[in-house]
Design a protein around this motif. Structure first.
Motif, PDB file in Angstrom:
ATOM      1  N   ARG A 162       8.738  57.620  90.661  1.00 53.13           N
ATOM      2  CA  ARG A 162       9.989  58.349  90.723  1.00 53.13           C
ATOM      3  C   ARG A 162      11.170  57.762  91.349  1.00 53.13           C
ATOM      4  O   ARG A 162      12.252  58.015  91.104  1.00 53.13           O
ATOM      5  N   ALA A 163      10.975  57.160  92.730  1.00 50.09           N
ATOM      6  CA  ALA A 163      11.953  56.441  93.322  1.00 50.09           C
ATOM      7  C   ALA A 163      12.430  55.339  92.602  1.00 50.09           C
ATOM      8  O   ALA A 163      13.621  54.677  93.234  1.00 50.09           O
ATOM      9  N   GLY A 164      11.927  54.783  91.643  1.00 52.39           N
ATOM     10  CA  GLY A 164      12.368  53.641  90.970  1.00 52.39           C
ATOM     11  C   GLY A 164      11.932  52.579  91.442  1.00 52.39           C
ATOM     12  O   GLY A 164      12.530  51.311  91.211  1.00 52.39           O
ATOM     13  N   ILE A 165      10.919  52.258  92.138  1.00 52.96           N
ATOM     14  CA  ILE A 165      10.026  51.021  92.350  1.00 52.96           C
ATOM     15  C   ILE A 165       9.680  50.644  91.125  1.00 52.96           C
ATOM     16  O   ILE A 165       8.578  51.265  90.765  1.00 52.96           O
ATOM     17  N   PRO A 166       9.727  49.334  90.614  1.00 53.11           N
ATOM     18  CA  PRO A 166       9.434  49.138  89.416  1.00 53.11           C
ATOM     19  C   PRO A 166       7.916  48.977  88.956  1.00 53.11           C
ATOM     20  O   PRO A 166       7.061  48.533  90.056  1.00 53.11           O
ATOM     21  N   ALA A 167       7.578  48.956  87.836  1.00 53.60           N
ATOM     22  CA  ALA A 167       6.206  48.653  87.567  1.00 53.60           C
ATOM     23  C   ALA A 167       5.609  47.505  88.239  1.00 53.60           C
ATOM     24  O   ALA A 167       6.398  46.452  88.170  1.00 53.60           O
ATOM     25  N   GLY A 168       4.376  47.391  88.664  1.00 50.95           N
ATOM     26  CA  GLY A 168       3.866  46.075  89.121  1.00 50.95           C
ATOM     27  C   GLY A 168       4.112  45.966  90.609  1.00 50.95           C
ATOM     28  O   GLY A 168       3.607  44.896  91.193  1.00 50.95           O
ATOM     29  N   ILE A 169       5.106  46.505  91.212  1.00 52.53           N
ATOM     30  CA  ILE A 169       5.443  46.258  92.678  1.00 52.53           C
ATOM     31  C   ILE A 169       4.721  47.125  93.549  1.00 52.53           C
ATOM     32  O   ILE A 169       4.376  47.029  94.766  1.00 52.53           O
ATOM     33  N   PHE A 170       4.143  48.498  93.269  1.00 53.14           N
ATOM     34  CA  PHE A 170       3.497  49.368  94.153  1.00 53.14           C
ATOM     35  C   PHE A 170       2.271  49.768  93.109  1.00 53.14           C
ATOM     36  O   PHE A 170       2.134  50.509  92.224  1.00 53.14           O
ATOM     37  N   ASN A 171       0.844  49.138  93.459  1.00 51.90           N
ATOM     38  CA  ASN A 171      -0.348  49.417  92.730  1.00 51.90           C
ATOM     39  C   ASN A 171      -1.120  49.974  93.664  1.00 51.90           C
ATOM     40  O   ASN A 171      -1.486  49.508  94.687  1.00 51.90           O
ATOM     41  N   VAL A 172      -2.091  50.805  92.993  1.00 49.86           N
ATOM     42  CA  VAL A 172      -3.298  51.289  93.720  1.00 49.86           C
ATOM     43  C   VAL A 172      -4.393  51.199  92.949  1.00 49.86           C
ATOM     44  O   VAL A 172      -4.559  51.544  91.931  1.00 49.86           O
ATOM     45  N   VAL A 173      -5.360  50.325  93.536  1.00 44.56           N
ATOM     46  CA  VAL A 173      -6.680  49.871  92.811  1.00 44.56           C
ATOM     47  C   VAL A 173      -7.747  50.721  93.451  1.00 44.56           C
ATOM     48  O   VAL A 173      -7.899  50.917  94.638  1.00 44.56           O
ATOM     49  N   LEU A 174      -8.896  51.103  92.620  1.00 46.17           N
ATOM     50  CA  LEU A 174      -9.820  51.888  93.209  1.00 46.17           C
ATOM     51  C   LEU A 174     -11.314  51.284  92.745  1.00 46.17           C
ATOM     52  O   LEU A 174     -11.375  50.694  91.729  1.00 46.17           O
ATOM     53  N   GLY A 175     -12.185  51.358  93.414  1.00 48.69           N
ATOM     54  CA  GLY A 175     -13.450  50.772  92.948  1.00 48.69           C
ATOM     55  C   GLY A 175     -14.475  50.645  94.269  1.00 48.69           C
ATOM     56  O   GLY A 175     -14.208  51.241  95.102  1.00 48.69           O
ATOM     57  N   ASP A 176     -15.251  49.903  93.692  1.00 50.37           N
ATOM     58  CA  ASP A 176     -16.360  49.662  94.968  1.00 50.37           C
ATOM     59  C   ASP A 176     -15.793  48.897  95.885  1.00 50.37           C
ATOM     60  O   ASP A 176     -15.377  47.648  95.755  1.00 50.37           O
ATOM     61  N   PRO A 177     -15.849  49.301  97.230  1.00 47.12           N
ATOM     62  CA  PRO A 177     -14.867  48.675  98.310  1.00 47.12           C
ATOM     63  C   PRO A 177     -15.221  47.375  98.508  1.00 47.12           C
ATOM     64  O   PRO A 177     -14.500  46.347  98.596  1.00 47.12           O
ATOM     65  N   ALA A 178     -16.713  46.868  98.644  1.00 42.47           N
ATOM     66  CA  ALA A 178     -17.044  45.587  98.544  1.00 42.47           C
ATOM     67  C   ALA A 178     -16.752  44.644  97.616  1.00 42.47           C
ATOM     68  O   ALA A 178     -16.300  43.445  97.773  1.00 42.47           O
TER      69      ALA A 178
END
Ligand code: NAD
Ligand SMILES: N[C@@H](CC=O)C(=O)O
Length: 498
Positions: free
Chosen positions: A207-223
């Motif tokens: 919403r703040a206008g930080i473009p796609a690909g610049i702030f990503n959150v990935v989730l998964g098996d930590p190791a």
């Protein structure tokens, strides 16, 4: 299994802040392999939602997206990036109540503490928005005839961040805001126990206008995820906050790609009380320094070292104050300590107490039959602790306080330094010569004198020894995401000696 996700969303003024997807390249993403994991409210052990576990190719896709987006993000002027970060800051502030609710539900800390963390986390965004405008290079007096020498600062490249569950929001913003301000794209892997604060931050970043690909959150098996992030050569910086055990693993896994490492690891803080102190004042401060976030804080005062002349009085005040602490669900009012993050943490705390008792410590408090749920641990004070006990050697990350007496300054310095950790130390005394002597002799990255509060945006936060590498926050925190490029402009003809 019951899922309280509808309940969680209903508690929010803006239900779109509660996202149960990863966020990659500006898109909410599910796991392509169909794997998912439940997230629990540690106070009730009920599932509050689910998260997808991404496949390896999806993590690589996040790196591809960051690589593509980097070109334009680094090309922005610092003041343009500042504007986006300030918009993000404003949105975090505007949504602070929802962010605090999400945090209390996934982490367990009392709502007022969660509100405090949102404020604290936001403060790093504002700080680094401004710091990005001050990434100065330098002019170097030339030793080469007719040449001009200097340095410029450039973004290091894609930065990955692996963060813990105890501070689900601030441990992200302290890293991500610095990297974004420096011109780097970011890939965050939050703890699976507390993903929703990270995902809400992603929603607000968009919403703040930080473009796609610049702030990503990935989730998964930590190791699994961490291995990919470490071995991916396009990721040039890895910033980790978490245990020393996992920190060591990440160093090993990153060796082949020689990336910049910033490591904020465990602590085992001593809290030293001088003979001149008012024992009541010192005991109340020690309570705050030990029991915040139910002891699940890297700055927690684990080993409380009190001068023998005031030890007994100190213990009396400490125990009285500890008995008044309230333990319960962080959504209720007037709660001092929420639950521990999960059952294993409770078991670890109980084992540490048992070990100390078996080696001669005296236990005060900690009647676990009073615990309001299976993840709760009633605060415990152990006196007469020694260096042979786990409570001395290990970071207990629980409301377990170890106390012992000392007689001389030299002795207390040796006791305080007798640990592999070196994050933070507290000194309580008004004797300036003692303060100076202890402060210089303590092998810690941070020393706080007569103050429990020591952190904040202007502070170079970090440890020595096995507590980590690098500093976050302050004037130098942005350097973790910058390279220094030296230039030599030769054959200029007119600059020598001028
Ligand atoms: N120095 C600091 O600033 C600071 C701040 C907060 C917490 N901490 C430390 O964090 C620890 C508590 O947090 P925690 O329990 O989440 O730590 P942790 O090391 O278990 O986990 C931290 C992160 O690493 C991931 N992880 C876990 N196992 C992994 C593995 N095998 N390979 C790769 N990644 C893995 C987790 O999913 C999480 O995202 C404590 O030691 C505390 O002192 C330090
Ligand atoms: N309280 C610390 C987090 C440690 O767990 C901080 O302020 O960064």
């Amino acid at each position: 299994m019951t899922t309280l996700s509808t309940t969680l969303a209903k508690r929010l003024e803006d239900p779109r802040l509660f996202r149960q997807y990863a966020y990659v390249n500006g898109k909410w993403t599910h796991g392509e392999g169909g794997r998912e994991e439940a997230v629990y409210d540690p106070a009730t052990n009920e599932a509050i939602g689910h998260i997808p576990l991404l496949e390896a190719e999806q993590i690589t896709a996040a790196v591809d997206a960051a690589e593509a987006a980097f070109v334009q993000w680094r090309a922005l002027r610092a003041d343009e990036r500042c504007e986006r970060l300030l918009a993000w800051y404003d949105l975090i502030q505007a949504n602070r109540e929802d962010l605090a609710t999400i945090m209390t539900l996934e982490q367990g800390k009392p709502l007022p503490d969660a509100r405090g963390e949102v404020q604290y986390g936001a403060s790093f965004v504002r700080w680094f928005a401004e710091e990005g405008k001050r990434t100065y290079g330098e002019t170097i007096p030339s030793h080469i005839p007719n040449a001009s020498l200097g340095t410029i600062k450039e973004p290091v490249g894609i930065a990955a961040m692996i963060t813990p569950w105890n501070f689900p929001l601030a441990m992200i913003t302290r890293k991500a805001a610095a990297a974004l301000a420096a011109g780097c794209p970011v890939i965050v892997k939050p703890a699976n126990e507390t993903p929703y604060s990270a995902l809400a931050l992603a929603e607000l970043a968009e919403r703040a206008g930080i473009p796609a690909g610049i702030f990503n959150v990935v989730l998964g098996d930590p190791a699994e995820v961490s291995k990919i992030l470490c071995s991916e050569s396009r990721i040039r910086a890895l910033s980790f906050t978490g245990s020393t055990r996992v920190g060591r693993l990440l160093i090993e896994q990153s060796a082949n790609t020689v990336k910049r490492l910033s490591l904020e690891l465990g602590g085992n803080a001593p809290f030293i009380v001088g003979p001149d102190m008012d024992p009541k004042e010192a005991a109340f401060a020690a309570i705050d320094a030990k029991f915040q976030t139910a002891g699940q804080d890297c700055l927690a005062a684990n080993r409380i070292l009190v001068h023998e002349s005031i030890h007994d009085e100190f213990v009396e005040h400490f125990s009285e104050r500890m008995a008044a602490l309230t333990v319960g669900n962080g959504l209720q009012s007037e709660i001092d300590l929420g639950p521990l993050i999960h059952r294993q943490a409770v078991e670890k705390a109980a084992a540490i107490v048992d070990d100390a008792i078996s080696k001669g410590a005296t236990v005060i408090g900690g009647d676990q039959s009073q615990a309001p749920g299976e993840n709760f641990f009633m605060p415990v004070m152990l006196t007469g602790v020694t260096a042979q006990m786990k409570v001395w050697r290990e970071e207990n990350f629980a409301p377990v306080a170890g106390i012992t007496a000392y007689s001389t300054d030299d002795e207390v310095i040796e006791m305080a330094n007798d640990t592999e950790y070196g994050l933070a130390a507290y000194i309580y005394t008004h004797d300036i010569r003692r303060i100076w002597k202890l402060m210089r002799a303590l092998e810690y990255g941070m020393v706080s004198v007569n103050s429990v509060k020591m952190t904040g945006p202007p502070v170079p936060f970090g440890g020595v020894k096995q507590s980590g590498l690098g500093r976050e926050g302050g004037a130098t925190g942005i350097d973790e995401y910058l390279e220094t490029k030296y230039y030599c402009l030769g054959a200029l003809g007119s600059v020598s000696g001028s």
